[in-house]
Design a protein around this motif. Sequence first.
Motif, PDB file in Angstrom:
ATOM      1  N   SER A  40     -31.465 -75.537  35.358  1.00  0.00           N
ATOM      2  CA  SER A  40     -32.070 -75.784  36.670  1.00  0.00           C
ATOM      3  C   SER A  40     -32.812 -74.562  37.170  1.00  0.00           C
ATOM      4  O   SER A  40     -33.882 -74.685  37.768  1.00  0.00           O
ATOM      5  CB  SER A  40     -30.988 -76.171  37.679  1.00  0.00           C
ATOM      6  OG  SER A  40     -30.402 -77.388  37.325  1.00  0.00           O
ATOM      7  N   SER A  41     -32.279 -73.376  36.941  1.00  0.00           N
ATOM      8  CA  SER A  41     -32.978 -72.172  37.395  1.00  0.00           C
ATOM      9  C   SER A  41     -34.243 -71.933  36.577  1.00  0.00           C
ATOM     10  O   SER A  41     -35.230 -71.418  37.084  1.00  0.00           O
ATOM     11  CB  SER A  41     -32.055 -70.957  37.335  1.00  0.00           C
ATOM     12  OG  SER A  41     -31.684 -70.703  35.996  1.00  0.00           O
ATOM     13  N   LEU A  42     -34.250 -72.308  35.287  1.00  0.00           N
ATOM     14  CA  LEU A  42     -35.456 -72.155  34.475  1.00  0.00           C
ATOM     15  C   LEU A  42     -36.544 -73.135  34.906  1.00  0.00           C
ATOM     16  O   LEU A  42     -37.717 -72.791  35.003  1.00  0.00           O
ATOM     17  CB  LEU A  42     -35.135 -72.388  32.995  1.00  0.00           C
ATOM     18  CG  LEU A  42     -34.464 -71.252  32.252  1.00  0.00           C
ATOM     19  CD1 LEU A  42     -34.197 -71.665  30.815  1.00  0.00           C
ATOM     20  CD2 LEU A  42     -35.295 -69.999  32.290  1.00  0.00           C
ATOM     21  N   PRO A  61     -39.566 -67.392  43.230  1.00  0.00           N
ATOM     22  CA  PRO A  61     -40.248 -68.049  42.109  1.00  0.00           C
ATOM     23  C   PRO A  61     -39.324 -68.166  40.898  1.00  0.00           C
ATOM     24  O   PRO A  61     -38.518 -67.280  40.621  1.00  0.00           O
ATOM     25  CB  PRO A  61     -41.434 -67.117  41.820  1.00  0.00           C
ATOM     26  CG  PRO A  61     -41.083 -65.824  42.465  1.00  0.00           C
ATOM     27  CD  PRO A  61     -40.154 -66.131  43.581  1.00  0.00           C
ATOM     28  N   THR A  62     -39.456 -69.291  40.196  1.00  0.00           N
ATOM     29  CA  THR A  62     -38.629 -69.517  39.012  1.00  0.00           C
ATOM     30  C   THR A  62     -39.196 -68.747  37.831  1.00  0.00           C
ATOM     31  O   THR A  62     -40.281 -68.159  37.907  1.00  0.00           O
ATOM     32  CB  THR A  62     -38.579 -71.016  38.675  1.00  0.00           C
ATOM     33  OG1 THR A  62     -39.902 -71.442  38.353  1.00  0.00           O
ATOM     34  CG2 THR A  62     -38.029 -71.823  39.839  1.00  0.00           C
ATOM     35  N   PHE A  63     -38.490 -68.767  36.734  1.00  0.00           N
ATOM     36  CA  PHE A  63     -38.915 -68.059  35.533  1.00  0.00           C
ATOM     37  C   PHE A  63     -40.248 -68.608  35.043  1.00  0.00           C
ATOM     38  O   PHE A  63     -41.162 -67.852  34.668  1.00  0.00           O
ATOM     39  CB  PHE A  63     -37.841 -68.191  34.452  1.00  0.00           C
ATOM     40  CG  PHE A  63     -38.232 -67.587  33.132  1.00  0.00           C
ATOM     41  CD1 PHE A  63     -38.278 -66.218  32.972  1.00  0.00           C
ATOM     42  CD2 PHE A  63     -38.583 -68.395  32.054  1.00  0.00           C
ATOM     43  CE1 PHE A  63     -38.657 -65.664  31.776  1.00  0.00           C
ATOM     44  CE2 PHE A  63     -38.960 -67.855  30.863  1.00  0.00           C
ATOM     45  CZ  PHE A  63     -38.998 -66.474  30.706  1.00  0.00           C
ATOM     46  N   LEU A  64     -40.389 -69.937  35.044  1.00  0.00           N
ATOM     47  CA  LEU A  64     -41.632 -70.542  34.581  1.00  0.00           C
ATOM     48  C   LEU A  64     -42.798 -70.231  35.538  1.00  0.00           C
ATOM     49  O   LEU A  64     -43.932 -70.038  35.073  1.00  0.00           O
ATOM     50  CB  LEU A  64     -41.472 -72.051  34.432  1.00  0.00           C
ATOM     51  CG  LEU A  64     -40.515 -72.492  33.291  1.00  0.00           C
ATOM     52  CD1 LEU A  64     -40.390 -73.996  33.272  1.00  0.00           C
ATOM     53  CD2 LEU A  64     -41.011 -71.981  31.960  1.00  0.00           C
ATOM     54  N   ASP A  65     -42.531 -70.157  36.852  1.00  0.00           N
ATOM     55  CA  ASP A  65     -43.575 -69.760  37.807  1.00  0.00           C
ATOM     56  C   ASP A  65     -44.041 -68.344  37.542  1.00  0.00           C
ATOM     57  O   ASP A  65     -45.236 -68.050  37.562  1.00  0.00           O
ATOM     58  CB  ASP A  65     -43.066 -69.882  39.252  1.00  0.00           C
ATOM     59  CG  ASP A  65     -42.858 -71.318  39.671  1.00  0.00           C
ATOM     60  OD1 ASP A  65     -43.482 -72.215  39.082  1.00  0.00           O
ATOM     61  OD2 ASP A  65     -42.050 -71.542  40.619  1.00  0.00           O
ATOM     62  N   ARG A  66     -43.095 -67.445  37.325  1.00  0.00           N
ATOM     63  CA  ARG A  66     -43.459 -66.053  37.032  1.00  0.00           C
ATOM     64  C   ARG A  66     -44.228 -65.956  35.719  1.00  0.00           C
ATOM     65  O   ARG A  66     -45.174 -65.162  35.595  1.00  0.00           O
ATOM     66  CB  ARG A  66     -42.215 -65.189  36.984  1.00  0.00           C
ATOM     67  CG  ARG A  66     -41.669 -64.864  38.383  1.00  0.00           C
ATOM     68  CD  ARG A  66     -40.527 -63.890  38.315  1.00  0.00           C
ATOM     69  NE  ARG A  66     -39.343 -64.680  38.684  1.00  0.00           N
ATOM     70  CZ  ARG A  66     -38.152 -64.556  38.141  1.00  0.00           C
ATOM     71  NH1 ARG A  66     -37.927 -63.660  37.228  1.00  0.00           N
ATOM     72  NH2 ARG A  66     -37.165 -65.313  38.535  1.00  0.00           N
ATOM     73  N   LEU A  67     -43.825 -66.753  34.732  1.00  0.00           N
ATOM     74  CA  LEU A  67     -44.506 -66.761  33.451  1.00  0.00           C
ATOM     75  C   LEU A  67     -45.927 -67.283  33.587  1.00  0.00           C
ATOM     76  O   LEU A  67     -46.864 -66.736  32.997  1.00  0.00           O
ATOM     77  CB  LEU A  67     -43.707 -67.602  32.448  1.00  0.00           C
ATOM     78  CG  LEU A  67     -44.174 -67.569  31.002  1.00  0.00           C
ATOM     79  CD1 LEU A  67     -44.028 -66.154  30.437  1.00  0.00           C
ATOM     80  CD2 LEU A  67     -43.368 -68.532  30.171  1.00  0.00           C
TER      81      LEU A  67
END
Length: 185
Positions: free
Chosen positions: A130-132, A175-181
Amino acid sequence: MTTRFAAAGCTIVLALALTGCSNATQKEFGLVANPPDAFQVGTQAPLSLPPELGQLPAPNPGQPRPQQVDAAKAGAEVLDPENALTPAPTVASPGAQALLQQAGPTPPTGIRAQVNQNALVASKPPGFVSSLMGNSPTPSPTVNAPAEERRLQENEALGHPVTQGASPQNSNTSPTFLDRLANLF
């Protein structure tokens, strides 16, 4: 000499036998503390002095004091379902009504359930997936204190009520990990 050894041996055997006895026997011999029953302990009513000492009622030997409350009866009254389900008085006193009027408008129905749900959601950490993916519940926004203070000062200067205007709020989402990516590209 042998009688002394026999007496000492009997004493030792008796002492060992008493230590192995049941709890009830140990209480009888005073080997275990015997505290009072917590459900039978009650508070004593305060002493009261009548206006004139000559009007004291005659004592009744062997009878309980008239102002003394029986602990068992008081406990039974507390646990009685009729007492638990008795509704609170619906008519408020004038002082309580004035206090409620000064407190402001009545809160919306179900506010307690909503606050409890928000607290429950905020207290649970999101799972790894969920966090990812960013599927974790969004936390409730908080009030931006400096901007709120400015808003209240402006309302006061203009003579508007403090309830006019919306309170500025901070977003508590990160921001989530995918947003930062995605922001890297």
